[in-house]
Design an enzyme around this catalytic site. Sequence first.
Site, short mmCIF file in Angstrom:
data_model
loop_
_atom_site.label_atom_id
_atom_site.label_comp_id
_atom_site.label_asym_id
_atom_site.label_seq_id
_atom_site.Cartn_x
_atom_site.Cartn_y
_atom_site.Cartn_z
N LYS A 211 -14.96 98.70 23.25
CA LYS A 211 -14.14 99.07 23.92
C LYS A 211 -13.55 97.85 25.20
CE LYS A 211 -14.38 101.99 27.53
NZ LYS A 211 -14.57 103.26 28.15
N ASP B 236 -10.52 104.88 24.51
CA ASP B 236 -11.50 105.39 25.63
C ASP B 236 -11.54 107.13 25.53
OD1 ASP B 236 -9.11 106.16 26.43
OD2 ASP B 236 -9.45 105.60 28.45
#
Length: 218
Positions: A120, A138
């Site tokens: 991420k 997320d």
Amino acid sequence: MNQAQRRDFFATLKAHNPAPTTELNYSSPFELLIAVILSAQATDVGVNKATDKLYPVANTPEKILALGVDGLKQYIKTIGLFNSKAENVIKTCKILIEQHNSQVPENREALEALPGVGRKTANVILNTVFKHPVIAVDTHIFRLSNRTGLAKGKTVKAVEDKLMKVVPKEYLLDAHHWLILHGRYVCLARKPKCDTCCVTQYCDYYRDQQRRQSLSVS
């Protein structure tokens, strides 16, 4: 949500926010990298409060490394998991100095090799700094993608893979920021603000809610 609706979904988000960007404060790729590492399980507001004090003192790998773990902790102790984050940041600074000439690498493998950097975080850097058309999923984007029907998946990676397939190419570069901002301020976890949402007409969740209400009334 079908593909035509996805295109209209992003066209509408773009119309409301033509130039979306991160809410983390930064003035260099390195500053953003450190901010994103610190943002894990923390709010951007909380990270900004810490880095607004840290960066005037130390905003390069060399300067943060010179602070040491204990010195860095004094600046980031208001952020969750600050002990482990301080250790990761110091290790990351050392690697950047020794292996990358103090520069943030434009390479996923190299980024993910840095302590505290996962897929991420790497995607955030690749997208925001280097303008790669990737999406960092997320909790906000995962929730929104499944709720709206934009890209359903049981895991973060599954949602990311689906988004990469279904987001129209012309919207792919900014998709990450549109989605995270919409999830953060409109498509909330417990009580989404459907009454002020600009994309309800394309949303599976909203249509289902409307259908249920009409059935209950009839």
